[in-house]
Motif scaffolding. Sequence first.
Motif, PDB file in Angstrom:
ATOM      1  N   ASN A 144      32.109  73.294 -22.505  1.00  0.00           N
ATOM      2  CA  ASN A 144      32.897  73.485 -23.715  1.00  0.00           C
ATOM      3  C   ASN A 144      34.343  73.071 -23.444  1.00  0.00           C
ATOM      4  OD1 ASN A 144      33.120  74.884 -26.522  1.00  0.00           O
ATOM      5  ND2 ASN A 144      34.809  75.763 -25.344  1.00  0.00           N
ATOM      6  N   GLU A 145      34.811  72.047 -24.133  1.00  0.00           N
ATOM      7  CA  GLU A 145      36.202  71.596 -23.991  1.00  0.00           C
ATOM      8  C   GLU A 145      36.584  71.498 -22.513  1.00  0.00           C
ATOM      9  OE1 GLU A 145      38.312  74.584 -26.150  1.00  0.00           O
ATOM     10  OE2 GLU A 145      37.831  73.732 -28.105  1.00  0.00           O
ATOM     11  N   THR A 146      35.748  70.853 -21.745  1.00  0.00           N
ATOM     12  CA  THR A 146      35.861  70.873 -20.288  1.00  0.00           C
ATOM     13  C   THR A 146      37.127  70.185 -19.786  1.00  0.00           C
ATOM     14  OG1 THR A 146      33.457  70.754 -20.221  1.00  0.00           O
ATOM     15  CG2 THR A 146      34.626  70.368 -18.157  1.00  0.00           C
ATOM     16  N   LYS A 147      37.743  70.809 -18.783  1.00  0.00           N
ATOM     17  CA  LYS A 147      38.865  70.223 -18.050  1.00  0.00           C
ATOM     18  C   LYS A 147      38.768  70.690 -16.604  1.00  0.00           C
ATOM     19  CE  LYS A 147      41.537  70.804 -22.248  1.00  0.00           C
ATOM     20  NZ  LYS A 147      40.468  71.636 -22.860  1.00  0.00           N
ATOM     21  N   ALA A 148      39.678  70.235 -15.773  1.00  0.00           N
ATOM     22  CA  ALA A 148      39.721  70.724 -14.394  1.00  0.00           C
ATOM     23  C   ALA A 148      40.522  72.008 -14.300  1.00  0.00           C
ATOM     24  CB  ALA A 148      40.305  69.671 -13.464  1.00  0.00           C
ATOM     25  N   TYR A 149      41.225  72.379 -15.361  1.00  0.00           N
ATOM     26  CA  TYR A 149      41.990  73.630 -15.436  1.00  0.00           C
ATOM     27  C   TYR A 149      43.055  73.740 -14.347  1.00  0.00           C
ATOM     28  CZ  TYR A 149      37.702  74.267 -18.028  1.00  0.00           C
ATOM     29  OH  TYR A 149      36.628  74.061 -18.861  1.00  0.00           O
ATOM     30  N   GLY A 150      43.562  72.575 -13.920  1.00  0.00           N
ATOM     31  CA  GLY A 150      44.630  72.566 -12.918  1.00  0.00           C
ATOM     32  C   GLY A 150      44.181  72.927 -11.521  1.00  0.00           C
ATOM     33  N   THR A 151      42.883  72.890 -11.259  1.00  0.00           N
ATOM     34  CA  THR A 151      42.375  73.324  -9.960  1.00  0.00           C
ATOM     35  C   THR A 151      43.020  72.528  -8.826  1.00  0.00           C
ATOM     36  OG1 THR A 151      40.389  73.769  -8.673  1.00  0.00           O
ATOM     37  CG2 THR A 151      40.343  71.785 -10.032  1.00  0.00           C
ATOM     38  N   SER A 152      43.563  73.251  -7.851  1.00  0.00           N
ATOM     39  CA  SER A 152      44.273  72.570  -6.758  1.00  0.00           C
ATOM     40  C   SER A 152      44.278  73.414  -5.487  1.00  0.00           C
ATOM     41  CB  SER A 152      45.713  72.257  -7.174  1.00  0.00           C
ATOM     42  OG  SER A 152      46.416  73.438  -7.535  1.00  0.00           O
ATOM     43  N   GLY A 153      43.211  74.182  -5.294  1.00  0.00           N
ATOM     44  CA  GLY A 153      43.086  74.979  -4.076  1.00  0.00           C
ATOM     45  C   GLY A 153      42.805  74.110  -2.859  1.00  0.00           C
ATOM     46  N   LYS A 154      42.638  74.751  -1.718  1.00  0.00           N
ATOM     47  CA  LYS A 154      42.473  74.012  -0.465  1.00  0.00           C
ATOM     48  C   LYS A 154      41.263  73.087  -0.502  1.00  0.00           C
ATOM     49  CE  LYS A 154      44.801  77.391   2.526  1.00  0.00           C
ATOM     50  NZ  LYS A 154      44.658  78.322   3.677  1.00  0.00           N
ATOM     51  N   ASN A 155      40.178  73.546  -1.130  1.00  0.00           N
ATOM     52  CA  ASN A 155      38.985  72.699  -1.194  1.00  0.00           C
ATOM     53  C   ASN A 155      39.239  71.439  -2.002  1.00  0.00           C
ATOM     54  OD1 ASN A 155      39.229  74.481  -3.448  1.00  0.00           O
ATOM     55  ND2 ASN A 155      37.135  74.007  -4.064  1.00  0.00           N
ATOM     56  N   VAL A 156      40.009  71.561  -3.077  1.00  0.00           N
ATOM     57  CA  VAL A 156      40.327  70.408  -3.919  1.00  0.00           C
ATOM     58  C   VAL A 156      41.304  69.481  -3.204  1.00  0.00           C
ATOM     59  CG1 VAL A 156      41.300  69.684  -6.137  1.00  0.00           C
ATOM     60  CG2 VAL A 156      39.887  71.747  -6.003  1.00  0.00           C
ATOM     61  N   GLN A 157      42.282  70.069  -2.504  1.00  0.00           N
ATOM     62  CA  GLN A 157      43.242  69.264  -1.739  1.00  0.00           C
ATOM     63  C   GLN A 157      42.511  68.430  -0.679  1.00  0.00           C
ATOM     64  OE1 GLN A 157      46.777  69.399  -1.931  1.00  0.00           O
ATOM     65  NE2 GLN A 157      46.876  70.912  -3.566  1.00  0.00           N
ATOM     66  N   LYS A 158      41.570  69.071  -0.012  1.00  0.00           N
ATOM     67  CA  LYS A 158      40.818  68.365   1.035  1.00  0.00           C
ATOM     68  C   LYS A 158      40.010  67.214   0.442  1.00  0.00           C
ATOM     69  CE  LYS A 158      37.417  69.210   4.708  1.00  0.00           C
ATOM     70  NZ  LYS A 158      36.553  70.241   5.361  1.00  0.00           N
ATOM     71  N   ALA A 159      39.377  67.470  -0.697  1.00  0.00           N
ATOM     72  CA  ALA A 159      38.588  66.417  -1.342  1.00  0.00           C
ATOM     73  C   ALA A 159      39.484  65.289  -1.850  1.00  0.00           C
ATOM     74  CB  ALA A 159      37.782  67.017  -2.495  1.00  0.00           C
ATOM     75  N   PHE A 160      40.684  65.632  -2.295  1.00  0.00           N
ATOM     76  CA  PHE A 160      41.622  64.608  -2.759  1.00  0.00           C
ATOM     77  C   PHE A 160      42.021  63.680  -1.611  1.00  0.00           C
ATOM     78  CE2 PHE A 160      46.234  63.559  -3.551  1.00  0.00           C
ATOM     79  CZ  PHE A 160      45.986  62.538  -4.477  1.00  0.00           C
ATOM     80  N   VAL A 161      42.248  64.239  -0.436  1.00  0.00           N
ATOM     81  CA  VAL A 161      42.588  63.408   0.726  1.00  0.00           C
ATOM     82  C   VAL A 161      41.450  62.439   1.034  1.00  0.00           C
ATOM     83  CG1 VAL A 161      43.075  63.436   3.207  1.00  0.00           C
ATOM     84  CG2 VAL A 161      44.184  65.101   1.690  1.00  0.00           C
ATOM     85  N   GLU A 162      40.212  62.917   0.961  1.00  0.00           N
ATOM     86  CA  GLU A 162      39.075  62.020   1.186  1.00  0.00           C
ATOM     87  C   GLU A 162      39.029  60.928   0.112  1.00  0.00           C
ATOM     88  OE1 GLU A 162      37.047  62.032   3.874  1.00  0.00           O
ATOM     89  OE2 GLU A 162      38.510  63.528   4.561  1.00  0.00           O
ATOM     90  N   HIS A 163      39.377  61.299  -1.108  1.00  0.00           N
ATOM     91  CA  HIS A 163      39.445  60.320  -2.206  1.00  0.00           C
ATOM     92  C   HIS A 163      40.484  59.250  -1.896  1.00  0.00           C
ATOM     93  CE1 HIS A 163      39.865  58.691  -6.281  1.00  0.00           C
ATOM     94  NE2 HIS A 163      41.159  58.979  -6.223  1.00  0.00           N
ATOM     95  N   LEU A 164      41.657  59.653  -1.399  1.00  0.00           N
ATOM     96  CA  LEU A 164      42.707  58.689  -1.062  1.00  0.00           C
ATOM     97  C   LEU A 164      42.278  57.796   0.099  1.00  0.00           C
ATOM     98  CD1 LEU A 164      45.982  60.816  -1.326  1.00  0.00           C
ATOM     99  CD2 LEU A 164      45.063  59.186  -2.973  1.00  0.00           C
ATOM    100  N   LYS A 165      41.587  58.358   1.066  1.00  0.00           N
ATOM    101  CA  LYS A 165      41.079  57.539   2.174  1.00  0.00           C
ATOM    102  C   LYS A 165      40.213  56.404   1.645  1.00  0.00           C
ATOM    103  CE  LYS A 165      40.808  60.958   5.931  1.00  0.00           C
ATOM    104  NZ  LYS A 165      39.863  61.685   6.831  1.00  0.00           N
ATOM    105  N   GLY A 166      39.346  56.746   0.703  1.00  0.00           N
ATOM    106  CA  GLY A 166      38.505  55.708   0.121  1.00  0.00           C
ATOM    107  C   GLY A 166      39.295  54.705  -0.692  1.00  0.00           C
ATOM    108  N   LEU A 167      40.298  55.192  -1.420  1.00  0.00           N
ATOM    109  CA  LEU A 167      41.101  54.322  -2.277  1.00  0.00           C
ATOM    110  C   LEU A 167      41.893  53.314  -1.466  1.00  0.00           C
ATOM    111  CD1 LEU A 167      41.789  54.042  -5.333  1.00  0.00           C
ATOM    112  CD2 LEU A 167      43.763  55.519  -4.907  1.00  0.00           C
ATOM    113  N   PHE A 168      42.368  53.729  -0.267  1.00  0.00           N
ATOM    114  CA  PHE A 168      43.221  52.862   0.557  1.00  0.00           C
ATOM    115  C   PHE A 168      42.533  52.434   1.849  1.00  0.00           C
ATOM    116  CE2 PHE A 168      46.253  55.163  -2.129  1.00  0.00           C
ATOM    117  CZ  PHE A 168      46.991  54.094  -2.629  1.00  0.00           C
ATOM    118  N   ASP A 169      41.201  52.484   1.847  1.00  0.00           N
ATOM    119  CA  ASP A 169      40.414  52.019   2.999  1.00  0.00           C
ATOM    120  C   ASP A 169      40.848  52.692   4.304  1.00  0.00           C
ATOM    121  OD1 ASP A 169      39.026  50.173   1.333  1.00  0.00           O
ATOM    122  OD2 ASP A 169      40.731  48.812   1.462  1.00  0.00           O
ATOM    123  N   GLY A 170      41.259  53.953   4.215  1.00  0.00           N
ATOM    124  CA  GLY A 170      41.648  54.686   5.407  1.00  0.00           C
ATOM    125  C   GLY A 170      42.980  54.276   5.995  1.00  0.00           C
ATOM    126  N   ASP A 171      43.716  53.401   5.307  1.00  0.00           N
ATOM    127  CA  ASP A 171      44.980  52.857   5.821  1.00  0.00           C
ATOM    128  C   ASP A 171      46.132  53.724   5.313  1.00  0.00           C
ATOM    129  OD1 ASP A 171      47.275  51.389   6.401  1.00  0.00           O
ATOM    130  OD2 ASP A 171      46.263  49.470   6.152  1.00  0.00           O
TER     131      ASP A 171
END
Length: 673
Positions: A144-171
């Motif tokens: 229902n009216e789905t969003k991420a609701y500003g989620t930014s805990g440690k688990n999300v931060q860690k996943a974001f770093v992995e996302h950036l690694k993929g985006l920049f080929d680990g560079d």
Amino acid sequence: MEEILYGVAYYYEYLPYDRLKEDIEMMKKAGINVVRIAESTWSTYEKNPGDFDFSTVDLVIDEMEKAGIKVIIGTPTYAVPSWLVDMDAEVMVTRKGSGRAIYGMRQSMDITNETYLYHAERVIRKLIERTAYRANVIGFQLDNETKAYGTSGKNVQKAFVEHLKGLFDGDLDKMNAAYGLDYWSNRIDSWENFPDVNGTINGSLGAAFEEYQRLLVDDFLQWQADIVNEYRREDQFLTQNFDFEWRGYSYGVQPEVNHYKASKAITIAGCDIYHPTQDQLTGKEIAFCGDSTRSLKKDNYLVLETEAQGFPQWTPFRNQLLLQAYSHLASGANMVMYWHWHSIHNACESYWRGLLSHDFKENGTYREAVTVGNEWKELSSKLVNLKKHNKVALVVSNEALTALKWFPVDLNAAFQSSITYNDIVLAYYTQLYNLNIECDIVTPDMEGWTDYEILVVPALYSASDETYQELAAFVEKGGKLLSTFKTAVANEHLKISYEGTPKGLQETFGMQYNQFAIPSKTRLMSEYFTFEPDAEVQGFMELLEPDGATVLATYDHAPGDRDVAITVNEHGKGKAIYIGCMMDDKSFNQVILKIFTEQFDYPLSEYAFPIIVKKGINQSGNELTYIFNYSETEMAVASPTEGTSLREKRSVAKDESLVINPWDLIILENEQQ
């Protein structure tokens, strides 16, 4: 769809006493043929972990089936039961600046939390396997009216770093350079020691994290879709009620969800549309949300929520509920559904009133719904599946919206700002709407987003080089482009162009600029436009430098030695116009009118707001013309076409004088030869 769906959200679980059969009788009288249930009551269906009770769902489906009323099932995952939080406190979302949420509010969970996902999947499966086989269950709403609701805990931060690694080929060096992290010693030294992004002052990194949060919504909805798809029949749809920026009503592009990307999980687009009524009813919000939602799948869409009575300032005047209902259909909706059937008697939304008031008796709004529902029973075959073929598209961007949040348009020395991205988008949409220029609303993410005769591109601050190249090619091949200040300033990482602005489009526009200002006692001057002596520049102004472009307007009181405000440039087979400032409404209306009629050769309607004209082709291949009167005054218009007036059941000649009552409409069907 076979018919127009007219319905309500129905919460049997909220009733103060059992009146299901009486409610159904009132629904049948109003022509209501669909209800939405179940999305709000997880804690009722699973009072304790693993202890499921769907008896109220069964009861409602049974009785609706007997009455011939269809049912949409919502997955009940947007408000978690208290026992789930007791089981794992990290189910509650951790947000920037406020830490972990306290239980009580809906939409306060971390949609990536494993405990939440485990139990959410279980209740989804139990509910869908119990309901998918039912004949009158026609579809499913995901969350229902789905969003991420500003989620930014440690688990999300860690996943974001992995996302950036993929985006920049680990560079890491590549990422630091792309985001400009050398500034203020923000350079990140290792992926393992990546700092908490909640503290960043770097706009590029901050915007990248917000884009990642939007991707979480895409993944979450696809995860739910994959579960439901294991059970649903081919004739059952999947939808989501996408909402928009909220300023007390639906207002522009949703900052937290890329609707186009998120809609890939569903089979038919759906939305929530809430808007002012009474003297403030214009139909603009209905049209914007409809044009946006219709464009997601380039097809008809569902209005899963809109107001019936709502708050006191939304109690509609006589005939407004009817006008609003038809307004949705004119934008391509195949369903209009009110939130909700009855006004609830306790809890936080007790005074967000439904179609029925707290006494469950007929009221003026309900009686008008009876008129709507029974007209639609009769006219449904003429109105359903309306197709729109617009020549104009308004281009919007979640990334530009986020960028202009980090780098505001009119930022002053006090670090204050008043102009947002949606302010600019809606300023342009309003002018198009008021002049009866129908448009689709597209994003550069979409395939075929440049397949139009005219593109209106407000404040596309940031985009990839490929996007700018597509705009240049659009004009080169014969397209007509209208763009505004703060367009083509930066790349997709918000790095500002060092090759000049507008980035990659200087030849297209035949101009460039390198200075801008907040206007002070500045007026617009022109030999092309007929501006009033007090034509005012508002909020922001760019000082354009023509290089081949023709000047259409100038400033009379500009800083420095540049005073050009609006230019037009012939480029390739096309034409590009750039408007470098905000302006007062009267001047703005004239500018858009002359650009479309004289520069773009677009045939305008002879009518303008409060008379709104919308057209489409119905499933019989005939042209439908809706003529709306959004005013309290009776209006007379000349019929733009011959045909049959569907609501009056009479023939109408072209140019015949038609009288439209206050807050009313006429629908003409012109049979195509």
